[in-house]
Design an enzyme around this catalytic site. Sequence first.
Site, PDB file in Angstrom:
ATOM      1  N   CYS A 181      37.842  31.128 104.710  1.00  0.00           N
ATOM      2  CA  CYS A 181      36.561  30.671 104.037  1.00  0.00           C
ATOM      3  C   CYS A 181      35.322  31.840 104.134  1.00  0.00           C
ATOM      4  O   CYS A 181      35.249  32.375 105.145  1.00  0.00           O
ATOM      5  CB  CYS A 181      35.965  29.266 104.522  1.00  0.00           C
ATOM      6  SG  CYS A 181      34.465  28.707 103.653  1.00  0.00           S
ATOM      7  N   CYS A 202      29.374  29.463 108.554  1.00  0.00           N
ATOM      8  CA  CYS A 202      28.845  28.513 109.542  1.00  0.00           C
ATOM      9  C   CYS A 202      29.347  28.858 111.069  1.00  0.00           C
ATOM     10  O   CYS A 202      30.620  28.940 111.163  1.00  0.00           O
ATOM     11  CB  CYS A 202      29.449  27.120 108.894  1.00  0.00           C
ATOM     12  SG  CYS A 202      29.228  26.804 107.286  1.00  0.00           S
ATOM     13  N   CYS A 257      32.427  27.076 112.602  1.00  0.00           N
ATOM     14  CA  CYS A 257      33.642  26.790 112.001  1.00  0.00           C
ATOM     15  C   CYS A 257      34.775  27.523 112.403  1.00  0.00           C
ATOM     16  O   CYS A 257      34.643  28.778 111.876  1.00  0.00           O
ATOM     17  CB  CYS A 257      33.183  26.609 110.481  1.00  0.00           C
ATOM     18  SG  CYS A 257      34.784  26.101 109.606  1.00  0.00           S
ATOM     19  N   CYS A 304      38.321  10.270  99.548  1.00  0.00           N
ATOM     20  CA  CYS A 304      37.001  11.044  99.797  1.00  0.00           C
ATOM     21  C   CYS A 304      37.517  12.598  99.745  1.00  0.00           C
ATOM     22  O   CYS A 304      38.761  13.083 100.063  1.00  0.00           O
ATOM     23  CB  CYS A 304      36.626  10.719 101.322  1.00  0.00           C
ATOM     24  SG  CYS A 304      35.262  11.593 101.748  1.00  0.00           S
ATOM     25  N   CYS A 320      28.854  10.691 101.576  1.00  0.00           N
ATOM     26  CA  CYS A 320      29.250  10.745 103.035  1.00  0.00           C
ATOM     27  C   CYS A 320      28.550  12.035 103.558  1.00  0.00           C
ATOM     28  O   CYS A 320      28.729  13.318 103.100  1.00  0.00           O
ATOM     29  CB  CYS A 320      30.411  10.962 103.129  1.00  0.00           C
ATOM     30  SG  CYS A 320      31.176  11.266 105.103  1.00  0.00           S
ATOM     31  N   ARG A 345      29.977   7.223 111.368  1.00  0.00           N
ATOM     32  CA  ARG A 345      31.340   7.630 112.042  1.00  0.00           C
ATOM     33  C   ARG A 345      31.137   8.547 113.089  1.00  0.00           C
ATOM     34  O   ARG A 345      30.445   9.493 113.112  1.00  0.00           O
ATOM     35  CB  ARG A 345      31.767   8.541 110.914  1.00  0.00           C
ATOM     36  CG  ARG A 345      33.555   8.915 111.105  1.00  0.00           C
ATOM     37  CD  ARG A 345      34.099   9.334 109.958  1.00  0.00           C
ATOM     38  NE  ARG A 345      34.302   8.530 109.040  1.00  0.00           N
ATOM     39  CZ  ARG A 345      33.603   8.616 108.044  1.00  0.00           C
ATOM     40  NH1 ARG A 345      33.119   9.926 107.656  1.00  0.00           N
ATOM     41  NH2 ARG A 345      33.605   7.772 106.974  1.00  0.00           N
TER      42      ARG A 345
HETATM   43  N1  SAM Z   1      33.957  23.636 103.373  1.00  0.00           N
HETATM   44  C1  SAM Z   1      33.483  22.428 103.176  1.00  0.00           C
HETATM   45  C2  SAM Z   1      32.111  22.439 103.554  1.00  0.00           C
HETATM   46  O1  SAM Z   1      31.477  23.053 104.446  1.00  0.00           O
HETATM   47  O2  SAM Z   1      31.315  21.767 102.779  1.00  0.00           O
HETATM   48  C3  SAM Z   1      34.176  21.124 103.667  1.00  0.00           C
HETATM   49  C4  SAM Z   1      34.684  21.093 104.965  1.00  0.00           C
HETATM   50  S1  SAM Z   1      33.753  21.571 106.345  1.00  0.00           S
HETATM   51  C5  SAM Z   1      34.952  21.954 107.603  1.00  0.00           C
HETATM   52  C6  SAM Z   1      33.058  19.990 106.713  1.00  0.00           C
HETATM   53  C7  SAM Z   1      32.233  19.966 107.907  1.00  0.00           C
HETATM   54  O3  SAM Z   1      33.059  19.590 109.134  1.00  0.00           O
HETATM   55  C8  SAM Z   1      31.078  20.713 108.035  1.00  0.00           C
HETATM   56  O4  SAM Z   1      29.776  20.424 107.348  1.00  0.00           O
HETATM   57  C9  SAM Z   1      30.955  20.251 109.580  1.00  0.00           C
HETATM   58  O5  SAM Z   1      29.835  19.412 109.653  1.00  0.00           O
HETATM   59  C10 SAM Z   1      32.156  19.712 110.138  1.00  0.00           C
HETATM   60  N2  SAM Z   1      32.870  20.693 111.154  1.00  0.00           N
HETATM   61  C11 SAM Z   1      33.034  21.872 110.860  1.00  0.00           C
HETATM   62  N3  SAM Z   1      33.656  22.417 112.133  1.00  0.00           N
HETATM   63  C12 SAM Z   1      33.219  21.743 113.199  1.00  0.00           C
HETATM   64  C13 SAM Z   1      33.247  21.864 114.579  1.00  0.00           C
HETATM   65  N4  SAM Z   1      33.792  22.986 115.125  1.00  0.00           N
HETATM   66  N5  SAM Z   1      32.774  21.026 115.351  1.00  0.00           N
HETATM   67  C14 SAM Z   1      32.110  19.753 114.633  1.00  0.00           C
HETATM   68  N6  SAM Z   1      31.996  19.761 113.097  1.00  0.00           N
HETATM   69  C15 SAM Z   1      32.678  20.592 112.514  1.00  0.00           C
HETATM   70 FE1  SF4 Z   2      33.586  27.046 105.137  1.00  0.00          FE
HETATM   71 FE2  SF4 Z   2      33.871  26.017 107.406  1.00  0.00          FE
HETATM   72 FE3  SF4 Z   2      31.449  26.489 106.357  1.00  0.00          FE
HETATM   73 FE4  SF4 Z   2      33.193  24.550 105.263  1.00  0.00          FE
HETATM   74  S1  SF4 Z   2      32.266  24.449 107.275  1.00  0.00           S
HETATM   75  S2  SF4 Z   2      31.725  26.215 104.380  1.00  0.00           S
HETATM   76  S3  SF4 Z   2      35.101  25.642 105.757  1.00  0.00           S
HETATM   77  S4  SF4 Z   2      32.853  28.034 107.132  1.00  0.00           S
END
Ligand code: SAM
Ligand code: SF4
Length: 323
Positions: A60, A64, A67, A135, A195, A267
């Site tokens: 990606c 973030c 992530c 979803c 959500c 949730r």
């Molecule tokens: N890429 C898309 C986005 O960011 O909108 C969708 C998938 S993203 C992985 C969805 C959510 O997963 C993120 O917004 C975050 O809140 C949660 N998430 C991702 N990594 C995480 C982690 N290590 N611990 C807890 N929540 C996590």
């Molecule tokens: Fe990409 Fe992870 Fe951020 Fe979703 S949460 S936009 S998968 S870096």
Amino acid sequence: MHNLAEAVSARKKWKVAEIVALFELPFADLIHRAQTLHRAHFDPNTVQISTLLSIKTGGCPEDCGYCPQSARYHTGVENSALMALEDVVAAAKAAKAQGATRFCMGAAWRGPKQRDLEPVLKMIAEVKALGMETCATLGMLKEGQAEQLKEAGLDYYNHNLDTAPDFYGEIISTRTYQDRLDTLERVRQAGLRVCCGGIIGMGESRMQRAALLAQLANMEPPPESVPINLLTQVEGTPLCGTPELDEIEFVRTIACARITMPESHVRLSAGRNQMSEAMQALCFLAGANSIFYGEKLLTTGNPDTDSDRKLFDKLGIRPEPVT
Ligand code: SAM
Ligand code: SF4
Ligand code: DTB
């Protein structure tokens, strides 16, 4: 109530200080308040069950800080292209057979390009045809994309605010808070259910946890589904090494979500693999009434279905039927 505008204006607007005051209540008082409201709006012994599938993993472009799927960090997550339709449908059938009522498809995109969206629309239609709620979480949506998702049979779109506005810049630089609010508005306008939640334990203050909840609760209307994730620390991500959040503070956060959003499903999301049964039981008591079910979240672990079934039996919890 004569019309929707009146219903909207009648809903309480939460000040951050009021939510901080909830956090500060003696624990028993806080849980009693949350549990009383929970019982006024829900069957206290049912929990909604969703299963997640990562339909496109890793690589990606976003940054973030939590992530494991960001291409910027070395986390050992293997990148993979969009899954084939039949594999997604097979996973949804398996989730349904295990007892999940909602199937959530996640993609590690900044947002879907039109050529990405088309195969996902087919996935949504086929999963919906299985009789499951659908979803998707695909990142930011452009004008018109939410309508296409709705048309395909999507019930919910997941897009998180993640944290408080004044902490957000420490976690993500590649998209703004306003970008997220814009996507959420498109989702709502298209008639999809929202959500939206966040991550707790990223080093934010109690006031910032309260500020995230205020953002969510003051949405008009609040999200139908509110995932509260406990940060899952993954080696290689910038947030790995963040001091662990106190467990009771996490339970308080769930209770405050329940009190400020009494009609929403709250949730208990990422982080259950690290929680004892007692801690999860406290979260249910505080008003959590939804979980992710199945051995995997997107890339990290989740309790296996056997242990979740045992926990449900111990607590007398039943899966919530689709309404
Ligand atoms: N890429 C898309 C986005 O960011 O909108 C969708 C998938 S993203 C992985 C969805 C959510 O997963 C993120 O917004 C975050 O809140 C949660 N998430 C991702 N990594 C995480 C982690 N290590 N611990 C807890 N929540 C996590
Ligand atoms: Fe990409 Fe992870 Fe951020 Fe979703 S949460 S936009 S998968 S870096
Ligand atoms: C949400 O709030 N939590 C889920 C879902 N929405 C998409 C994702 C949790 C991801 C945890 C880290 C991982 O497994 O990659």
